[in-house]
Design an enzyme around this catalytic site. Structure first.
Site, PDB file in Angstrom:
ATOM      1  N   GLY B 164     -38.682   9.873 -51.635  1.00  0.00           N
ATOM      2  CA  GLY B 164     -38.707   8.767 -50.720  1.00  0.00           C
ATOM      3  C   GLY B 164     -36.927   8.530 -50.274  1.00  0.00           C
ATOM      4  O   GLY B 164     -36.874   7.436 -49.420  1.00  0.00           O
ATOM      5  N   GLY B 165     -36.447   9.345 -50.886  1.00  0.00           N
ATOM      6  CA  GLY B 165     -35.008   9.003 -50.498  1.00  0.00           C
ATOM      7  C   GLY B 165     -34.269   7.893 -51.217  1.00  0.00           C
ATOM      8  O   GLY B 165     -32.924   7.565 -50.794  1.00  0.00           O
ATOM      9  N   GLU B 200     -26.356  16.860 -57.866  1.00  0.00           N
ATOM     10  CA  GLU B 200     -26.511  18.130 -57.187  1.00  0.00           C
ATOM     11  C   GLU B 200     -25.227  18.405 -56.149  1.00  0.00           C
ATOM     12  O   GLU B 200     -24.887  17.366 -55.555  1.00  0.00           O
ATOM     13  CB  GLU B 200     -27.777  18.173 -56.343  1.00  0.00           C
ATOM     14  CG  GLU B 200     -28.889  18.823 -57.065  1.00  0.00           C
ATOM     15  CD  GLU B 200     -30.098  18.648 -56.115  1.00  0.00           C
ATOM     16  OE1 GLU B 200     -31.210  19.233 -56.730  1.00  0.00           O
ATOM     17  OE2 GLU B 200     -30.362  18.401 -54.836  1.00  0.00           O
ATOM     18  N   GLU B 275     -40.509  21.479 -51.599  1.00  0.00           N
ATOM     19  CA  GLU B 275     -39.597  21.082 -50.596  1.00  0.00           C
ATOM     20  C   GLU B 275     -38.122  21.739 -51.009  1.00  0.00           C
ATOM     21  O   GLU B 275     -37.753  21.804 -52.025  1.00  0.00           O
ATOM     22  CB  GLU B 275     -39.094  19.497 -50.502  1.00  0.00           C
ATOM     23  CG  GLU B 275     -40.416  18.629 -50.104  1.00  0.00           C
ATOM     24  CD  GLU B 275     -40.044  17.209 -49.967  1.00  0.00           C
ATOM     25  OE1 GLU B 275     -40.776  16.693 -49.084  1.00  0.00           O
ATOM     26  OE2 GLU B 275     -39.119  16.909 -50.521  1.00  0.00           O
ATOM     27  N   ARG B 293     -49.128  15.834 -53.622  1.00  0.00           N
ATOM     28  CA  ARG B 293     -50.204  15.038 -53.216  1.00  0.00           C
ATOM     29  C   ARG B 293     -50.301  15.678 -51.475  1.00  0.00           C
ATOM     30  O   ARG B 293     -49.339  16.425 -51.375  1.00  0.00           O
ATOM     31  CB  ARG B 293     -49.601  13.598 -53.065  1.00  0.00           C
ATOM     32  CG  ARG B 293     -48.119  13.745 -52.553  1.00  0.00           C
ATOM     33  CD  ARG B 293     -47.681  12.383 -52.035  1.00  0.00           C
ATOM     34  NE  ARG B 293     -46.244  11.931 -51.950  1.00  0.00           N
ATOM     35  CZ  ARG B 293     -45.440  12.505 -50.903  1.00  0.00           C
ATOM     36  NH1 ARG B 293     -46.071  13.078 -49.745  1.00  0.00           N
ATOM     37  NH2 ARG B 293     -44.053  12.324 -51.045  1.00  0.00           N
TER      38      ARG B 293
END
Lengths: 196, 461
Positions: B164-165, B200, B275, B293
């Protein structure tokens, strides 16, 4: 007004008493009666304001009926048989509706005052309601029992964790609103107590 | 269908979405609701609603014990978590398993494997899926600076337990490492209860492409195509579409196969999403994370394939084999979803709650609206700000954009501020129309949106 009152006959008073008794036994909040000039309002709580304050979403009934087992759409119902037996169809969802306790928002504690001079003791958590410490033993309280603030009135079980609930007020139990081993929702009225 | 009655442990539009899928499948629904939602649309649509706790979600929607207790007590045989809340918490499927309830989703083990992003990166590499140059856990700012030096600035700091960032920080030069490390740690700790971070390589010119997968309990895994979710603000998606524009079919195949390979490698079951970040400059893609989910943006995949993903979730959870082979999945046309949020775009997308006075939604062929809102609904302050998802279909991408633009014009909401004006502005932007989407596009065009609004306001007097 005084004219109206003095004109009441013994017979009228008896009729009114009967009305009060039947209202008391019913699920209605109040009764309004208008005969000629005389208007009588008997209530357990204040009559509702005319018209809904805010429109809520209501599912209109389908002319074809519901395909699945449907409970009354406006009031969440309490399950009468919280059976966990695996075999057989699950218990019907169509059971006696429990009015959700939204009329009287609870303040700091679980208790809130009802118009008739009793205090509603609401469940502060959702779970299984147990009126007795263990099967076979006497209930924590019964109607007419005198309780103090710290008297345990029931247990609420959530996944094998038992939470003892206390009365929160001093008084006499006038009503036990739920059955033993029933699912109670958050905010559901469990007991009514007449404070002393 | 072996599932007969399901407890839905969610609220808002996804609760409505799940109820509708159940109505089609003949599954009875019990909705677990908080006190704030007991009169909302989902509670009325469900066969029964149970108030499980107060408005605060930690005491209601996040209380897995209350949810399992409510499911058992109402005779449910399954639990659907929706998205958000408990949907990726292994405690819920674990508790369901031990109480004999079917969890409509993957197992607790799948969630644990993918929930830790460092472990998930490792699983991806094992499945031969490319990941960004980066690190294992970094335990100090000094540690982080060393790793950053090795992989090269800019770098992205991320929470191992993230999503969710939240807990994400971009660091452009060594002088900022220390501050960013402290801030990201604190954010990760408060959002996820775990301050572990990893690094990353940061890709500046990036797109976000994700792949919908479905797996059954028999080891079959297929993909339902990819979605582009590049339009984000504060790392949260705003517009999603399928298929992803401007990529070759060969690349599309490669990304989708990577997702299927990873899911198959861990024996994944039910609906999930892999993702990826796509580097516009090098045209390479890298695995980011897997969401275990159903996702908010699932309708765009449904729209171009005709598959009801929520219904398939129930079939899979009920023990059925996948009804489709990969070759059965056909992709047709283009779908776009706009998230209609109760937010004021001019004020940094600040959420606003309150009474919806008018709600007149667009309708018609190829327009779908997933929502729990209606005139008179009071948007509560306790939860996220999403009001609705507007999804349109077009035989081409430009047809879909045009339909979305019209649909947004026809959407009348008064009483609260929404993101509709901004979404409408976005649909008219040349960059979006030409498919030049990227994760920084919203930030890039925001000044234009704001000056346009100022001009309109002063023009109106």
């Amino acid at each position: 007004m005084s004219d109206g009152l003095s004109s009441l006959k013994e017979e009228d008073v008896q009729r009114l008493t009967r009305l009060i008794e039947s209202l008391d036994a019913s699920t209605f909040d109040y009764l309004q009666l208008r005969v000629g000039d005389l208007e009588v309002t008997i209530g357990k709580r204040a009559p509702a304001l005319t018209g809904p304050a805010t429109p809520t979403y209501v599912v209109p009934p389908s002319p074809l009926g519901k395909t699945s087992v449907g409970a009354a759409p406006t009031t969440p119902a309490a399950s009468s048989a919280p059976s966990s037996a695996a075999s057989g169809p699950p218990p019907s969802l169509q059971t006696a509706p429990t009015p959700p306790a939204r009329a009287t928002p609870s303040g700091s504690g679980a208790a809130s005052t009802a118009a008739a001079g009793t205090i509603e003791i609401k469940s502060q958590i959702m779970g299984m309601f147990y009126s007795q410490p263990e099967p076979g033993s006497p209930p924590f309280v019964s109607i007419g029992a005198e309780v103090k603030e710290d008297t345990t009135v029931c247990l609420i079980e959530v996944m094998k964790t038992f939470n003892a609930m206390t009365a929160g007020v001093k008084g006499v139990i006038t009503e036990i609103c739920v059955k033993n081993a029933q699912l109670v929702e958050y905010g559901q009225v469990l007991f009514r107590i007449r404070p002393s | 269908m072996t599932i007969r009655r399901v407890l839905i442990a969610n609220r808002g539009e996804i609760a409505v979405r799940i109820i509708r899928a159940c109505q089609m499948l003949g599954i009875e629904t019990v909705l677990a609701t908080s006190e704030a939602d007991r009169d909302a649309m989902p509670a009325h649509l469900a066969d029964r609603a149970v108030c499980i706790g107060p408005a605060r979600s930690t005491d209601s929607y996040l209380n897995f014990r209350a949810i399992v207790t409510a499911a058992k007590a109402t005779g449910c045989d399954a639990v659907h978590p929706g998205y958000g809340f408990l949907s990726e918490k292994p405690e819920l499927p674990d508790a369901c398993a031990s109480e004999g309830l079917t969890f409509v989703g993957p197992t607790g083990d799948h969630m644990r494997k993918m929930g830790n992003k460092i472990a998930a990166r490792k699983l991806a590499r094992e499945a031969g899926v490319p990941t960004l140059a980066g690190s294992e856990k970094v335990s100090s700012a000094t540690d982080a600076a060393e790793v950053a030096e090795r992989i090269g600035y800019p770098v992205m700091m991320k929470a191992a337990a993230g999503g969710g960032g939240r807990g994400m920080k971009v660091v452009h030069d060594p002088s900022k490492v220390s501050d960013a490390f402290a801030a990201a740690c604190a954010e990760a700790e408060s959002a996820f209860g775990d301050p572990t971070l990893y690094l990353e390589r940061f890709i500046a010119n990036a797109r976000h492409i994700e792949v919908q997968v479905l797996g059954d309990k028999f080891g079959n895994v297929i993909h339902i195509g990819e979605r582009d979710c590049s339009l984000q603000r504060r790392h949260q998606k705003v517009v999603e579409e399928a298929p992803a524009p401007g990529i070759t079919n060969a690349l599309r195949q490669e990304i989708c196969q990577a997702a299927v390979g990873l899911a198959r490698n861990i024996g994944y079951e039910n609906a999930g999403t892999c993702e990826f970040i796509f580097d516009e400059d090098t045209r390479n893609f890298y695995f980011l994370e897997m969401n275990t989910r159903i996702q908010v943006e699932h309708p765009v995949s449904e729209t171009i394939t005709g598959i009801d993903l929520v219904q398939e979730q129930f079939r899979i959870a009920g023990g059925e084999r996948l009804r489709f082979k990969q070759s059965d999945i056909g992709f047709r046309g283009h779908a776009i979803e706009c998230r209609i949020n109760a937010e004021i775009p001019e004020r940094g997308f600040r959420p606003n709650a309150g009474l919806i006075q008018t709600w007149v939604a667009p309708a018609g062929p190829n327009i779908r609206l997933d929502t729990h809102c209606h005139p008179g609904y009071i948007v509560p302050v306790f939860y996220d700000s999403m009001l609705a998802k507007l999804i349109v279909y077009g035989s081409t991408r430009s047809e879909a954009i045009e339909r979305m633009r019209r649909a947004l014009e026809l959407f009348a909401i008064t009483g609260i501020g929404t993101t509709i004006p901004f979404l409408h502005f976005m649909m008219g932007r040349a960059e979006f129309i030409s498919g030049q989407v990227s994760t920084h596009l919203i930030d890039d065009v925001m000044p234009d949106f704001l000056s346009q609004n100022t001009a309109a306001a002063s023009g109106a007097g």
